[in-house]
Design an enzyme around this catalytic site. Structure first.
Site, PDB file in Angstrom:
ATOM      1  CG  HIS A 191      -4.531   8.683 -24.257  1.00 10.09           C
ATOM      2  ND1 HIS A 191      -4.934   7.369 -24.252  1.00 10.09           N
ATOM      3  CD2 HIS A 191      -4.999   9.217 -23.105  1.00 10.09           C
ATOM      4  CE1 HIS A 191      -5.611   7.106 -23.150  1.00 10.09           C
ATOM      5  NE2 HIS A 191      -5.667   8.220 -22.437  1.00 10.09           N
ATOM      6  CD  GLU A 233      -4.338   6.145 -28.163  1.00 13.12           C
ATOM      7  OE1 GLU A 233      -5.099   5.656 -27.291  1.00 13.12           O
ATOM      8  OE2 GLU A 233      -3.129   5.889 -28.210  1.00 13.12           O
ATOM      9  CD  GLU A 246      -8.764   4.760 -28.452  1.00 13.68           C
ATOM     10  OE1 GLU A 246      -7.691   4.505 -29.023  1.00 13.68           O
ATOM     11  OE2 GLU A 246      -8.910   4.714 -27.218  1.00 13.68           O
ATOM     12  CD  GLU A 289     -10.280   6.875 -24.452  1.00 10.45           C
ATOM     13  OE1 GLU A 289      -9.440   5.959 -24.388  1.00 10.45           O
ATOM     14  OE2 GLU A 289     -10.634   7.542 -23.447  1.00 10.45           O
ATOM     15  CD  GLU A 329      -0.444   7.104 -25.073  1.00 12.60           C
ATOM     16  OE1 GLU A 329      -1.664   6.983 -24.864  1.00 12.60           O
ATOM     17  OE2 GLU A 329       0.370   6.178 -24.903  1.00 12.60           O
ATOM     18  NE  ARG A 368      -1.884   7.128 -20.416  1.00 10.25           N
ATOM     19  CZ  ARG A 368      -2.690   6.276 -21.042  1.00 10.25           C
ATOM     20  NH1 ARG A 368      -2.450   5.956 -22.306  1.00 10.25           N
ATOM     21  NH2 ARG A 368      -3.729   5.739 -20.421  1.00 10.25           N
ATOM     22  CD  GLU A 388     -10.810   2.830 -24.642  1.00 11.23           C
ATOM     23  OE1 GLU A 388     -10.911   2.373 -23.493  1.00 11.23           O
ATOM     24  OE2 GLU A 388      -9.728   2.865 -25.261  1.00 11.23           O
ATOM     25  CG  ASP A 396     -22.623  39.434 -36.132  1.00  8.38           C
ATOM     26  OD1 ASP A 396     -21.621  39.978 -35.624  1.00  8.38           O
ATOM     27  OD2 ASP A 396     -23.752  39.446 -35.597  1.00  8.38           O
ATOM     28  NE  ARG A 403      -2.532   1.917 -22.401  1.00  9.41           N
ATOM     29  CZ  ARG A 403      -1.724   1.176 -23.150  1.00  9.41           C
ATOM     30  NH1 ARG A 403      -0.756   0.482 -22.566  1.00  9.41           N
ATOM     31  NH2 ARG A 403      -1.867   1.126 -24.459  1.00  9.41           N
TER      32      ARG A 403
END
Length: 501
Positions: A299, A156, A250, A158, A389, A391, A242, A77, A370
């Site tokens: 990330h 990554e 992580e 977390e 990467e 983020r 982390e 359904d 970062r």
């Protein structure tokens, strides 16, 4: 890597990495039936993903398992599934993907689980709102462009593991309580992490990266999660505590192709939640469950390959990146507002996306840095390691939709040769005000992200990857079911601010 089992057993495929489990997965219906027989399986569980990104399932008995199941599917359904059909068009089909079958380590009853695709029983076409189908179409569109043959993703993811969680809201009250024996707030409690009194090893705020036990009480739980993931063919590279106090973790999976990686994210969440529950704890992928400490991100490392050649590498380029890589980043940054509607799709996401908590709110590219939304990791100068990467995403995202959207933004950047701007290799949070004002930022709310998606989604619809129906349904669902629902309810802090007005 993967290799086919020798002659006579081509219905299986071996997945193995150096030092890892050797996992055999079926390649067809016959292989699934053999897997059932070899493991004494009694139940087959069919799993699929709703539009917001939560796994759904139902189970069938062995007499229902035949080759026709993998061709014709089985009915359910669709009107009872979030983001799917209306009541007058509710009949839908699940078609199991034999290559995803695994012996489910969560179930006490011997069970094989299979990830399924959703099919419209009238048209016999894949269902346009099936997130997994959207991911598959994104990979197909990539190949059709001729730009690359493969897109790899390595998220990554977390998450927090708490000892308890309580929450509720009604007409006259609203509250939430989370607790962790690791939490800084428990330094004054009578009971400590090991019972029998407080031993004082709680992690200080923002100092959870990387104290050893006894501060880190979750080492063995994470190891159990890792071993369980590897036992079902999900390769893991590393796990650790982390930054945040109170049980932030992580576990990093080895990169894979887009749809397969999204499958692995679903498996990851499933295993994390169930192993935590086994230990009397609870895992959450809510981005920002704690005030005044780091939130959970996802990330996403990504790269494009032409057969065995990494298209993001150039020995003479900035940070060893190619024009293709920088244009791809240009697409991510240019379409970041719209991307956030899929990559940070909860109202809670925007409690994370604020300056000061390593949150990547600044739409700039950098190497190593970062504080930028797009980062080039510099751990290795190997051509195969060159990647971007991104983020901004968080683990509340539906991985199928988020990965597909990021790929489509990157491809649009390559097609239009979008300039990502000059690299910002400084702490962007410490820029002088006049420089900081020139750096674009992600939307400040889910409302703003949905508005950006509404005005900028043509890039997603190229090749029919996303459809107008999917975009419209997503906007309507998020606005009515989430944004409006939060807006209507008083917030506890409003009583602190306004009760005495």
């Amino acid at each position: 890597m993967s290799s086919t089992v020798p002659t006579g057993t081509s219905r299986f495929e071996v997945f193995a990495e150096p030092g890892s489990y050797r996992v055999v997965r079926p390649t067809n219906a016959e292989g699934v039936i053999d897997l059932i027989n070899r493991h004494g399986v009694q139940i087959v569980d069919l799993k699929f993903t709703d539009l917001p990104g939560l796994w759904q399932h139902f189970s069938i008995t062995l007499p229902e398992v035949s080759e026709s199941l993998f061709q014709n599917g089985i009915g359910f359904d669709g009107s009872s599934i979030r983001g799917f059909q209306e009541i007058h068009e509710s009949d839908m089909l699940l078609v199991p993907d034999a290559t995803t079958a695994f012996v489910d380590p969560v179930c006490a009853t011997p069970t094989v689980a299979i990830i399924c695709d959703v099919v419209d029983p009238v048209t016999h076409e894949p269902y346009s709102r099936d997130p997994r189908y959207i991911a598959k179409k994104a990979e197909r569109y990539l190949r059709e462009t001729g730009l690359a043959t493969t897109c790899y993703f390595g998220p990554e993811v977390e998450f927090f593991i708490f000892d308890s969680i309580r929450f509720g809201q009604d007409a006259h009250s609203g509250y939430y309580f989370v607790d962790s024996s690791e939490g800084e707030w428990n330094t004054g409690s009578d009971e400590g992490a090991y019972g029998g009194g407080n031993l004082g090893y709680q992690m200080r705020y923002k100092e959870g990266y990387f104290p050893v036990p006894p501060h880190d009480t979750l080492q063995d739980i994470r190891s159990e999660i890792v071993l369980m993931l590897q036992s079902i063919g999900v390769q893991v590279e590393v796990h650790h505590h982390e930054v945040a106090t109170g049980g932030q973790n992580e576990i990093d999976m080895r990169f894979s192709t887009l749809t397969r990686m999204a499958d692995n994210v679903m498996l990851y969440k499933y295993i994390c939640k169930n192993v935590a529950r086994k230990h009397g704890k609870v895992a959450t992928f809510m981005p920002k469950p704690l005030f005044a400490d780091n939130a959970s991100g996802m990330h996403c490392h990504q790269s494009l390959w032409q057969e065995e050649r990494n298209l993001f590498y150039d020995a003479s380029g900035w940070a060893l990146t190619s024009d293709v890589c920088r244009w791809y980043i240009g697409g991510l940054l240019h379409h970041a507002g719209a991307l956030m509607a899929f990559c940070a799709p909860s109202t809670n996401s925007y409690k994370r996306l604020v300056p000061g908590y390593e949150a990547p709110v600044n739409l700039a590219m950098s190497q190593r840095n970062r504080s930028a939304a797009a980062r080039i990791p510099m751990y290795s100068d190997s051509p195969s390691a060159r990647r971007v990467e991104f983020r901004c995403p968080d683990p509340s995202a539906n991985a199928y939709l988020a990965f597909a959207a990021m790929l489509m933004a990157g491809l649009d950047g390559i097609e239009q040769k979008l300039d990502p701007g000059e690299p910002l290799d400084r702490n962007i949070y410490d820029l002088p005000p006049e420089e900081a004002a020139a750096v674009r930022q992600v939307p400040a709310s889910l409302d703003a992200a949905l508005a950006a998606l509404e005005s900028d989604h043509a890039f997603l619809c190229k090749g029919g990857v996303f459809t107008d129906d999917v975009i419209t349904t997503w906007l309507e669902y998020k606005r009515k079911r989430e944004i409006d629902a939060v807006k209507l309810r008083p917030h506890p802090w409003e009583f602190h601010l306004y009760f005495d007005v």
